[in-house]
Write a protein that holds these residues in place. Sequence first.
Motif, PDB file in Angstrom:
ATOM      1  N   TRP A  36       0.839  -1.211   0.000  1.00 25.76           N
ATOM      2  CA  TRP A  36       0.000   0.000   0.000  1.00 25.76           C
ATOM      3  C   TRP A  36       0.870   1.254   0.000  1.00 25.76           C
ATOM      4  N   PHE A  37       1.943   1.222   0.788  1.00 25.72           N
ATOM      5  CA  PHE A  37       2.841   2.377   0.876  1.00 25.72           C
ATOM      6  C   PHE A  37       3.517   2.631  -0.461  1.00 25.72           C
ATOM      7  N   ILE A  38       3.947   1.527  -1.135  1.00 21.83           N
ATOM      8  CA  ILE A  38       4.610   1.680  -2.437  1.00 21.83           C
ATOM      9  C   ILE A  38       3.641   2.232  -3.475  1.00 21.83           C
ATOM     10  N   LEU A  39       2.413   1.700  -3.482  1.00 24.97           N
ATOM     11  CA  LEU A  39       1.415   2.191  -4.425  1.00 24.97           C
ATOM     12  C   LEU A  39       1.071   3.648  -4.160  1.00 24.97           C
ATOM     13  N   THR A  40       1.010   4.008  -2.890  1.00 21.76           N
ATOM     14  CA  THR A  40       0.693   5.397  -2.525  1.00 21.76           C
ATOM     15  C   THR A  40       1.776   6.345  -3.017  1.00 21.76           C
ATOM     16  N   LEU A  41       3.033   5.966  -2.817  1.00 22.36           N
ATOM     17  CA  LEU A  41       4.134   6.831  -3.240  1.00 22.36           C
ATOM     18  C   LEU A  41       4.236   6.933  -4.753  1.00 22.36           C
ATOM     19  N   ASN A  42       3.688   5.964  -5.471  1.00 21.73           N
ATOM     20  CA  ASN A  42       3.714   6.025  -6.936  1.00 21.73           C
ATOM     21  C   ASN A  42       2.696   7.028  -7.482  1.00 21.73           C
ATOM     22  N   GLY A  43       1.750   7.462  -6.632  1.00 23.38           N
ATOM     23  CA  GLY A  43       0.774   8.444  -7.065  1.00 23.38           C
ATOM     24  C   GLY A  43       1.375   9.827  -7.192  1.00 23.38           C
ATOM     25  N   ALA A  44       0.681  10.724  -7.895  1.00 29.07           N
ATOM     26  CA  ALA A  44       1.153  12.097  -8.104  1.00 29.07           C
ATOM     27  C   ALA A  44       0.560  13.009  -7.036  1.00 29.07           C
ATOM     28  N   TYR A  45       1.417  13.905  -6.515  1.00 27.46           N
ATOM     29  CA  TYR A  45       0.994  14.817  -5.450  1.00 27.46           C
ATOM     30  C   TYR A  45       1.614  16.195  -5.691  1.00 27.46           C
ATOM     31  N   GLU A  46       1.111  17.163  -4.935  1.00 34.43           N
ATOM     32  CA  GLU A  46       1.694  18.501  -4.941  1.00 34.43           C
ATOM     33  C   GLU A  46       2.116  18.856  -3.513  1.00 34.43           C
ATOM     34  N   LYS A  47       3.269  19.466  -3.395  1.00 34.77           N
ATOM     35  CA  LYS A  47       3.783  19.848  -2.087  1.00 34.77           C
ATOM     36  C   LYS A  47       4.506  21.183  -2.187  1.00 34.77           C
ATOM     37  N   GLU A  48       4.221  22.071  -1.207  1.00 28.45           N
ATOM     38  CA  GLU A  48       4.904  23.362  -1.185  1.00 28.45           C
ATOM     39  C   GLU A  48       6.224  23.213  -0.435  1.00 28.45           C
ATOM     40  N   LEU A  49       7.316  23.596  -1.088  1.00 27.53           N
ATOM     41  CA  LEU A  49       8.656  23.472  -0.518  1.00 27.53           C
ATOM     42  C   LEU A  49       9.282  24.852  -0.350  1.00 27.53           C
ATOM     43  N   ALA A  67      17.572  40.977   3.577  1.00 32.07           N
ATOM     44  CA  ALA A  67      18.212  39.759   4.057  1.00 32.07           C
ATOM     45  C   ALA A  67      19.100  39.165   2.968  1.00 32.07           C
ATOM     46  N   HIS A  68      20.327  38.769   3.333  1.00 29.84           N
ATOM     47  CA  HIS A  68      21.260  38.185   2.363  1.00 29.84           C
ATOM     48  C   HIS A  68      20.741  36.830   1.866  1.00 29.84           C
ATOM     49  N   VAL A  69      20.104  36.075   2.732  1.00 30.17           N
ATOM     50  CA  VAL A  69      19.512  34.796   2.351  1.00 30.17           C
ATOM     51  C   VAL A  69      18.004  34.904   2.541  1.00 30.17           C
ATOM     52  N   ASP A  70      17.288  34.856   1.438  1.00 30.96           N
ATOM     53  CA  ASP A  70      15.832  34.935   1.501  1.00 30.96           C
ATOM     54  C   ASP A  70      15.270  33.548   1.192  1.00 30.96           C
ATOM     55  N   THR A  71      13.964  33.426   1.227  1.00 25.72           N
ATOM     56  CA  THR A  71      13.323  32.144   0.965  1.00 25.72           C
ATOM     57  C   THR A  71      12.112  32.350   0.080  1.00 25.72           C
ATOM     58  N   VAL A  72      11.972  31.483  -0.916  1.00 24.29           N
ATOM     59  CA  VAL A  72      10.764  31.465  -1.738  1.00 24.29           C
ATOM     60  C   VAL A  72      10.072  30.124  -1.514  1.00 24.29           C
ATOM     61  N   ARG A  73       8.775  30.096  -1.787  1.00 28.23           N
ATOM     62  CA  ARG A  73       7.998  28.866  -1.621  1.00 28.23           C
ATOM     63  C   ARG A  73       7.501  28.421  -2.998  1.00 28.23           C
ATOM     64  N   ALA A  74       7.862  27.204  -3.375  1.00 27.49           N
ATOM     65  CA  ALA A  74       7.483  26.662  -4.677  1.00 27.49           C
ATOM     66  C   ALA A  74       6.596  25.433  -4.472  1.00 27.49           C
ATOM     67  N   THR A  75       5.489  25.369  -5.222  1.00 26.24           N
ATOM     68  CA  THR A  75       4.613  24.197  -5.204  1.00 26.24           C
ATOM     69  C   THR A  75       5.062  23.248  -6.302  1.00 26.24           C
ATOM     70  N   THR A 131       4.276  24.342 -10.188  1.00 31.38           N
ATOM     71  CA  THR A 131       2.951  24.895 -10.487  1.00 31.38           C
ATOM     72  C   THR A 131       2.781  26.324  -9.997  1.00 31.38           C
ATOM     73  N   SER A 132       3.506  26.730  -8.972  1.00 28.22           N
ATOM     74  CA  SER A 132       3.410  28.115  -8.496  1.00 28.22           C
ATOM     75  C   SER A 132       4.648  28.467  -7.686  1.00 28.22           C
ATOM     76  N   VAL A 133       4.956  29.771  -7.673  1.00 27.60           N
ATOM     77  CA  VAL A 133       6.097  30.288  -6.915  1.00 27.60           C
ATOM     78  C   VAL A 133       5.625  31.519  -6.148  1.00 27.60           C
ATOM     79  N   LYS A 134       5.942  31.578  -4.849  1.00 25.56           N
ATOM     80  CA  LYS A 134       5.581  32.727  -4.012  1.00 25.56           C
ATOM     81  C   LYS A 134       6.829  33.216  -3.273  1.00 25.56           C
ATOM     82  N   PRO A 135       7.171  34.497  -3.402  1.00 22.73           N
ATOM     83  CA  PRO A 135       6.586  35.471  -4.329  1.00 22.73           C
ATOM     84  C   PRO A 135       7.024  35.180  -5.754  1.00 22.73           C
ATOM     85  N   GLU A 136       6.253  35.668  -6.704  1.00 21.89           N
ATOM     86  CA  GLU A 136       6.546  35.380  -8.114  1.00 21.89           C
ATOM     87  C   GLU A 136       7.868  36.010  -8.542  1.00 21.89           C
TER      88      GLU A 136
END
Length: 330
Positions: A36-49, A67-75, A131-136
Amino acid sequence: MEGRNLFKIIKDFLLSNMNKQLLVFMFFVLLSAVFWFILTLNGAYEKELKIPVHIVNIPKNVMLTSAHVDTVRATVHDQGWVLLNYLYGEHNHSIKIDFRNYDKENGKGIVPAADMKRAIEQCFEMSSKITSVKPEKLEFFYNNGERKRVPVHWTGRVIPEQLYFISHVVYSPDSIDVYATREKLDSIRIIYSEPLNYVGFRDTLVVNCKLSHPADVKVVPERVRMVFHTDVLTEESIEVPVKCVNLPYGKTLRTFPSKVKVNFVAGISLVRTLSPDDFSVVADYLEIEQKPSDKCNLYLQSVPHGISRATLSVKQVDYLIEEGATDSIP
């Protein structure tokens, strides 16, 4: 001997017919969970990183005020096992922005949305879709080393227990360096802490807090240590001699009494250090001359720092003006 008996009991228990069936059942449950775990991981998902952004190739004479080091969030859209590797593996998905490519405006650099997305895509596998980037788009601010040293002050709610008060605050450091554009530096007079919220304390309060400032302003250091010293309020009084102001040469003004009490509220530690010379009670000769009366008015001209609700016990006294004397008050 006892150990052998215990081993035999456990062996007989596990090899009994009922427990054999239980072990077989548990094995198939575990195997099903793995499938079940293997089949689940084979599915497609979206995650914000969260993706760290490093600005590189900054000239030596340039100081980043953001800030010298900033952070963006990408889905990111991909299979589950790929996203799992991004989250918990050793995959390094930070991006670097070349300062020289985006120094388009004086004091401000802008990385367009298209460039941001292209740089992020290079951090991931070919199968991953952004699929998306914040901030653009990314903005950073800088100057050519202009700075200004300004004092630090706290802000917010710092209220000790009833009958206590904050006698003084010690800042470490008491002033910091501010880097910003020349126009911005001219408008900055003081840097405040982030809003504090401490209520109902009586002992000395020590706070390490961040400083509040606009995004295009850099402060060094970004944190300060504030020590709030408390004291107990008490009502006290002290006898202070009356002095005369605007007295012509050759005249003497004598008041009866020559000293009056000043009532005030202060901290106990401050009261112990006070003397009559710290206060100033005066009578104005010009007022007496312009508005003759049997009594003259007294005024509390000055009190030490840290004194509150200071009042005179009497505001009018008898007086006598003597001619030919050189002193003002005996």
